[in-house]
Each structure stands twice: as structure tokens, then as C-alpha cells.
Design a protein around this motif. Structure first.
Motif, PDB file in Angstrom:
ATOM      1  N   SER A   3      38.087  21.502 -50.070  1.00 57.03           N
ATOM      2  CA  SER A   3      37.440  22.751 -50.479  1.00 57.03           C
ATOM      3  C   SER A   3      37.130  22.779 -51.966  1.00 57.03           C
ATOM      4  CB  SER A   3      38.334  23.944 -50.115  1.00 57.03           C
ATOM      5  OG  SER A   3      38.588  23.985 -48.724  1.00 57.03           O
ATOM      6  N   ALA A   4      37.885  22.005 -52.760  1.00 56.34           N
ATOM      7  CA  ALA A   4      37.686  21.994 -54.207  1.00 56.34           C
ATOM      8  C   ALA A   4      36.630  20.997 -54.660  1.00 56.34           C
ATOM      9  CB  ALA A   4      39.009  21.685 -54.907  1.00 56.34           C
ATOM     10  N   ILE A   5      36.088  20.205 -53.742  1.00 50.36           N
ATOM     11  CA  ILE A   5      35.062  19.223 -54.094  1.00 50.36           C
ATOM     12  C   ILE A   5      33.752  19.942 -54.412  1.00 50.36           C
ATOM     13  CG2 ILE A   5      33.789  17.204 -53.305  1.00 50.36           C
ATOM     14  CD1 ILE A   5      36.711  16.659 -53.780  1.00 50.36           C
ATOM     15  N   ASN A   6      33.016  19.428 -55.398  1.00 47.74           N
ATOM     16  CA  ASN A   6      31.720  20.005 -55.741  1.00 47.74           C
ATOM     17  C   ASN A   6      30.821  20.019 -54.505  1.00 47.74           C
ATOM     18  OD1 ASN A   6      28.733  19.639 -56.682  1.00 47.74           O
ATOM     19  ND2 ASN A   6      29.807  20.438 -58.471  1.00 47.74           N
ATOM     20  N   PRO A   7      30.240  21.164 -54.147  1.00 46.01           N
ATOM     21  CA  PRO A   7      29.462  21.259 -52.898  1.00 46.01           C
ATOM     22  C   PRO A   7      28.283  20.287 -52.812  1.00 46.01           C
ATOM     23  CG  PRO A   7      29.978  23.440 -53.732  1.00 46.01           C
ATOM     24  CD  PRO A   7      30.385  22.474 -54.797  1.00 46.01           C
ATOM     25  N   LEU A 115      30.933  20.154 -39.477  1.00 42.87           N
ATOM     26  CA  LEU A 115      32.035  21.117 -39.497  1.00 42.87           C
ATOM     27  C   LEU A 115      32.894  20.946 -40.751  1.00 42.87           C
ATOM     28  CD1 LEU A 115      33.199  21.118 -35.767  1.00 42.87           C
ATOM     29  CD2 LEU A 115      31.832  22.838 -36.938  1.00 42.87           C
ATOM     30  N   LEU A 116      33.092  19.697 -41.166  1.00 44.09           N
ATOM     31  CA  LEU A 116      33.865  19.442 -42.376  1.00 44.09           C
ATOM     32  C   LEU A 116      33.206  20.084 -43.591  1.00 44.09           C
ATOM     33  CD1 LEU A 116      36.205  17.921 -43.790  1.00 44.09           C
ATOM     34  CD2 LEU A 116      34.649  15.968 -44.012  1.00 44.09           C
ATOM     35  N   PHE A 117      31.874  19.993 -43.644  1.00 46.24           N
ATOM     36  CA  PHE A 117      31.159  20.574 -44.782  1.00 46.24           C
ATOM     37  C   PHE A 117      31.119  22.104 -44.694  1.00 46.24           C
ATOM     38  CE2 PHE A 117      27.211  22.158 -46.660  1.00 46.24           C
ATOM     39  CZ  PHE A 117      27.365  21.715 -47.972  1.00 46.24           C
ATOM     40  N   ILE A 118      30.768  22.623 -43.535  1.00 47.52           N
ATOM     41  CA  ILE A 118      30.582  24.070 -43.393  1.00 47.52           C
ATOM     42  C   ILE A 118      31.886  24.827 -43.587  1.00 47.52           C
ATOM     43  CG2 ILE A 118      29.958  25.886 -41.754  1.00 47.52           C
ATOM     44  CD1 ILE A 118      27.944  23.907 -40.544  1.00 47.52           C
ATOM     45  N   MET A 119      32.978  24.314 -43.004  1.00 46.45           N
ATOM     46  CA  MET A 119      34.243  25.044 -43.036  1.00 46.45           C
ATOM     47  C   MET A 119      34.997  24.903 -44.351  1.00 46.45           C
ATOM     48  SD  MET A 119      35.770  24.522 -39.205  1.00 46.45           S
ATOM     49  CE  MET A 119      34.957  25.278 -37.792  1.00 46.45           C
ATOM     50  N   THR A 120      34.547  24.024 -45.227  1.00 45.50           N
ATOM     51  CA  THR A 120      35.249  23.852 -46.504  1.00 45.50           C
ATOM     52  C   THR A 120      34.358  24.173 -47.699  1.00 45.50           C
ATOM     53  OG1 THR A 120      34.637  21.489 -46.614  1.00 45.50           O
ATOM     54  CG2 THR A 120      36.717  22.042 -45.537  1.00 45.50           C
ATOM     55  N   THR A 121      33.200  24.795 -47.465  1.00 43.08           N
ATOM     56  CA  THR A 121      32.251  25.034 -48.546  1.00 43.08           C
ATOM     57  C   THR A 121      31.908  26.512 -48.621  1.00 43.08           C
ATOM     58  OG1 THR A 121      31.282  22.837 -48.194  1.00 43.08           O
ATOM     59  CG2 THR A 121      30.024  24.388 -49.520  1.00 43.08           C
ATOM     60  N   ASP A 122      32.021  27.071 -49.814  1.00 42.19           N
ATOM     61  CA  ASP A 122      31.602  28.439 -50.066  1.00 42.19           C
ATOM     62  C   ASP A 122      30.093  28.452 -50.297  1.00 42.19           C
ATOM     63  OD1 ASP A 122      31.110  30.645 -52.470  1.00 42.19           O
ATOM     64  OD2 ASP A 122      32.464  31.324 -50.893  1.00 42.19           O
ATOM     65  N   SER A 123      29.386  29.326 -49.597  1.00 37.83           N
ATOM     66  CA  SER A 123      27.921  29.346 -49.658  1.00 37.83           C
ATOM     67  C   SER A 123      27.405  29.655 -51.059  1.00 37.83           C
ATOM     68  CB  SER A 123      27.363  30.359 -48.654  1.00 37.83           C
ATOM     69  OG  SER A 123      27.874  31.655 -48.911  1.00 37.83           O
ATOM     70  N   THR A 124      28.075  30.571 -51.755  1.00 41.09           N
ATOM     71  CA  THR A 124      27.643  30.923 -53.113  1.00 41.09           C
ATOM     72  C   THR A 124      27.809  29.743 -54.066  1.00 41.09           C
ATOM     73  OG1 THR A 124      28.255  33.235 -52.745  1.00 41.09           O
ATOM     74  CG2 THR A 124      27.991  32.514 -55.020  1.00 41.09           C
ATOM     75  N   LYS A 125      28.939  29.066 -54.000  1.00 41.45           N
ATOM     76  CA  LYS A 125      29.173  27.910 -54.860  1.00 41.45           C
ATOM     77  C   LYS A 125      28.206  26.776 -54.529  1.00 41.45           C
ATOM     78  CE  LYS A 125      34.069  28.789 -55.751  1.00 41.45           C
ATOM     79  NZ  LYS A 125      35.453  28.246 -55.625  1.00 41.45           N
ATOM     80  N   PHE A 126      27.856  26.654 -53.251  1.00 46.75           N
ATOM     81  CA  PHE A 126      26.909  25.606 -52.857  1.00 46.75           C
ATOM     82  C   PHE A 126      25.543  25.840 -53.486  1.00 46.75           C
ATOM     83  CE2 PHE A 126      23.977  23.945 -49.396  1.00 46.75           C
ATOM     84  CZ  PHE A 126      24.028  22.647 -49.859  1.00 46.75           C
ATOM     85  N   MET A 127      25.047  27.070 -53.434  1.00 48.87           N
ATOM     86  CA  MET A 127      23.747  27.380 -54.033  1.00 48.87           C
ATOM     87  C   MET A 127      23.797  27.240 -55.547  1.00 48.87           C
ATOM     88  SD  MET A 127      21.996  27.783 -51.384  1.00 48.87           S
ATOM     89  CE  MET A 127      20.482  28.104 -52.266  1.00 48.87           C
ATOM     90  N   LEU A 128      24.891  27.675 -56.174  1.00 48.01           N
ATOM     91  CA  LEU A 128      25.022  27.514 -57.622  1.00 48.01           C
ATOM     92  C   LEU A 128      25.075  26.039 -58.006  1.00 48.01           C
ATOM     93  CD1 LEU A 128      27.623  30.316 -58.470  1.00 48.01           C
ATOM     94  CD2 LEU A 128      25.152  30.341 -58.887  1.00 48.01           C
ATOM     95  N   SER A 129      25.720  25.246 -57.177  1.00 46.79           N
ATOM     96  CA  SER A 129      25.789  23.815 -57.452  1.00 46.79           C
ATOM     97  C   SER A 129      24.419  23.158 -57.316  1.00 46.79           C
ATOM     98  CB  SER A 129      26.791  23.153 -56.497  1.00 46.79           C
ATOM     99  OG  SER A 129      26.832  21.758 -56.699  1.00 46.79           O
ATOM    100  N   LEU A 130      23.658  23.567 -56.314  1.00 49.63           N
ATOM    101  CA  LEU A 130      22.298  23.035 -56.179  1.00 49.63           C
ATOM    102  C   LEU A 130      21.446  23.388 -57.389  1.00 49.63           C
ATOM    103  CD1 LEU A 130      21.486  23.786 -52.418  1.00 49.63           C
ATOM    104  CD2 LEU A 130      22.012  21.573 -53.442  1.00 49.63           C
ATOM    105  N   MET A 131      21.657  24.578 -57.927  1.00 51.74           N
ATOM    106  CA  MET A 131      20.876  25.009 -59.077  1.00 51.74           C
ATOM    107  C   MET A 131      21.307  24.275 -60.347  1.00 51.74           C
ATOM    108  SD  MET A 131      20.262  28.887 -60.480  1.00 51.74           S
ATOM    109  CE  MET A 131      22.022  29.203 -60.563  1.00 51.74           C
ATOM    110  N   MET A 222      29.555  25.125 -62.485  1.00 51.23           N
ATOM    111  CA  MET A 222      29.896  24.078 -61.523  1.00 51.23           C
ATOM    112  C   MET A 222      29.826  22.721 -62.219  1.00 51.23           C
ATOM    113  SD  MET A 222      30.386  26.054 -58.956  1.00 51.23           S
ATOM    114  CE  MET A 222      30.702  24.805 -57.727  1.00 51.23           C
ATOM    115  N   THR A 223      30.880  21.933 -62.094  1.00 48.46           N
ATOM    116  CA  THR A 223      30.935  20.623 -62.743  1.00 48.46           C
ATOM    117  C   THR A 223      31.241  19.544 -61.712  1.00 48.46           C
ATOM    118  OG1 THR A 223      33.290  20.919 -63.241  1.00 48.46           O
ATOM    119  CG2 THR A 223      31.704  21.612 -64.922  1.00 48.46           C
ATOM    120  N   VAL A 224      30.947  18.309 -62.076  1.00 46.95           N
ATOM    121  CA  VAL A 224      31.248  17.146 -61.246  1.00 46.95           C
ATOM    122  C   VAL A 224      32.336  16.348 -61.937  1.00 46.95           C
ATOM    123  CG1 VAL A 224      30.346  15.062 -60.159  1.00 46.95           C
ATOM    124  CG2 VAL A 224      28.894  17.086 -60.358  1.00 46.95           C
TER     125      VAL A 224
END
Length: 260
Positions: A3-7, A115-131, A222-224
Motif C-alpha cells: 500500500s505504501a508503494i508509489n501508485p 486485485l493487488l493493484f486495486i485493493m492496495t491503491t488509493d485513487s486520490t494518490k494514484f491520480m496525484l502520482s500520475l500528475m 508523491m515521491t519515488v
């Protein structure tokens, strides 16, 4: 914890194996990688097993039925080997059986990765990471986030409309025409409320100086990190190890061609 991995890194770590697995037609490679995915999901994530199995089982049943159809309608390219049994006008060969099992295992790998990605990823953090990491346009990012936040409110508003109609003596519609009229009664108020909310959000974003430019500060940065790269290397490296083991034991099959 995954869950703590960069989305964004997590999405790439899931996408690369998913694409490469689509090239294989043997049983050994997807089976080994499926075991690896299940091990990672159970040991390195905080997903409750009951919740995971609740989503996985329906997909498993669907893939089983789909693979059975693939077994009966295998193309001539893969209809090699001895005939195992005949069913009506169909002949099931060893080659067709292996292709059907391979298809099922590859599909299960795709489902397990998703399922691994969806259940361990916050949607808001994912969009912020894409940006922030992939430089996705903020207009698209915040537009998707705003639309995603509106979805839960639609269910509540629909329930309020239904209760208001019941209070006024409007019962549940019957028949096709009744359903169409009922849809109109619900859709127009919901659409009007959506337009009002969209206008309020647009005014709020404009008042706070949102212009859609990339060069802006973020409350959530968001950092890598090295941990993210290690996770990416683990997911992709495990797949290449599965390829290597499959090649070593003589099972590797790419697009129907045996690699030896």
C-alpha cells in the motif's frame, strides 16, 4: 506493505508482467507467476483474505467457463497431440487442453495483478502520482477526481428521490413504459443537481487560482523511493525468472512456438 508503494510505479509493475504474460502459451510460466503473485498478495499486503477471495472466486468461475469454451473451439494450430476424448462433434486433444489451461492461468494472473493493484491503491494518490510523476495534465487529473467524488453522492440522491416519490404516493413502475417514465423522473433531477455541483466545483477551483499548469505546489507530494524501484524489480524480475525456468525445463511456448 504494498500500500505504501508509489501508485505509478505499482501500475507499471503490474502492467509489464500483464503484457508479457500475454505472449506465453505454455502452462508452466503462468502457473509459476500466479503462485508468486498469490504469495506477494498474502505476505506483503494488508488485504483481508476473505475480502480478496470474495472478489477472486466470481472471476475464477467465469474464467473456468470461458476456458471450457476455448477447449472445445481450439484452432487447428494448437490441435496437436493425442485425442483425449470426444464430446458430440468435438474432439479434445492434448494440445487443446494445454492451451485452455494456459489461457485460464494467464487470465487468473491478470485478475490477481488487478486485485493487488486495486485493493492496495488509493485513487486520490494514484491520480496525484500520475500528475506528478508522469506529468499528466492537472485538468484531466482533477476532473477525474471530482467526477469520482461525485459518484457516492448519486446513490444517496437517488435514494432520496425514491423516498420522496413514495411519500407522494408514486409507486414502483411496472412494465417497459413505466420503467421509461420512472427513468425520466429520476434522471432529470439528478442531471440538474450534477450541473449545479459541477458549476460550484468550477467556481471554487477558479477562485483558488487553479489554471491547469504543471508548475504548482502540492499538499501531498508523491515521491519515488528505492523501495518503489525494488518492488518494480521484484515483480518484473520474478516474471523473467519464470521465463528462464520454463525455458530450462523445455516448457516455454511463445505464440504457439516451442522455444528450446
Amino acid at each position: 506493505m504494498i500500500s505504501a508503494i508509489n501508485p505509478t510505479v505499482k501500475a507499471i509493475a503490474v502492467l509489464i508482467p500483464g503484457v508479457l504474460l500475454g505472449l506465453t502459451f505454455d502452462v508452466f510460466t503462468p502457473l509459476v507467476y500466479l503462485i508468486f503473485i498469490l504469495t506477494v498478495t498474502l505476505l506483503l499486503s494488508d488485504i483481508p483474505f476473505k475480502r480478496w477471495i470474495k472478489f477472486f472466486v466470481p472471476f475464477f468461475l467465469f474464467i473456468a467457463s470461458f476456458s471450457w469454451a476455448r477447449l472445445l473451439y481450439t484452432s487447428e494450430t494448437f490441435q496437436n497431440g493425442s485425442v483425449l476424448f470426444s464430446f458430440w462433434t468435438f474432439e479434445v486433444t492434448m494440445g487443446g487442453l494445454l492451451v485452455a489451461i494456459s489461457l485460464a492461468l494467464r487470465s487468473l494472473c491478470f485478475i490477481a495483478l488487478s486485485l493487488l493493484f486495486i485493493m492496495t491503491t488509493d485513487s486520490t494518490k494514484f491520480m496525484l502520482s500520475l500528475m506528478q510523476q508522469l506529468r499528466l495534465s492537472p485538468k484531466i487529473t482533477y476532473g477525474v477526481l471530482a467526477g469520482y467524488r461525485f459518484l457516492p453522492t448519486f446513490k444517496h440522491e437517488l435514494e432520496v428521490l425514491r423516498q420522496a416519490h413514495r411519500v407522494r404516493g408514486v409507486g414502483r413502475a411496472k412494465g417497459i413504459r413505466g420503467r421509461i417514465r420512472q427513468f425520466k423522473r429520476y434522471s432529470i433531477p439528478l442531471l440538474a443537481n450534477s450541473i449545479r455541483k459541477a458549476e460550484r466545483v468550477a467556481n471554487a477551483m477558479e477562485s483558488k487560482g487553479f489554471t491547469g499548469e504543471h508548475d504548482r505546489t502540492h499538499y501531498h507530494q508523491m515521491t519515488v523511493t528505492k523501495r518503489d524501484w525494488r518492488f518494480l524489480g521484484m515483480m518484473v524480475g520474478a516474471l523473467f525468472l519464470a521465463f528462464a525456468a520454463s525455458y530450462y525445463f523445455g516448457y516455454l511456448n511463445i505464440f504457439g512456438y516451442q522455444v528450446s
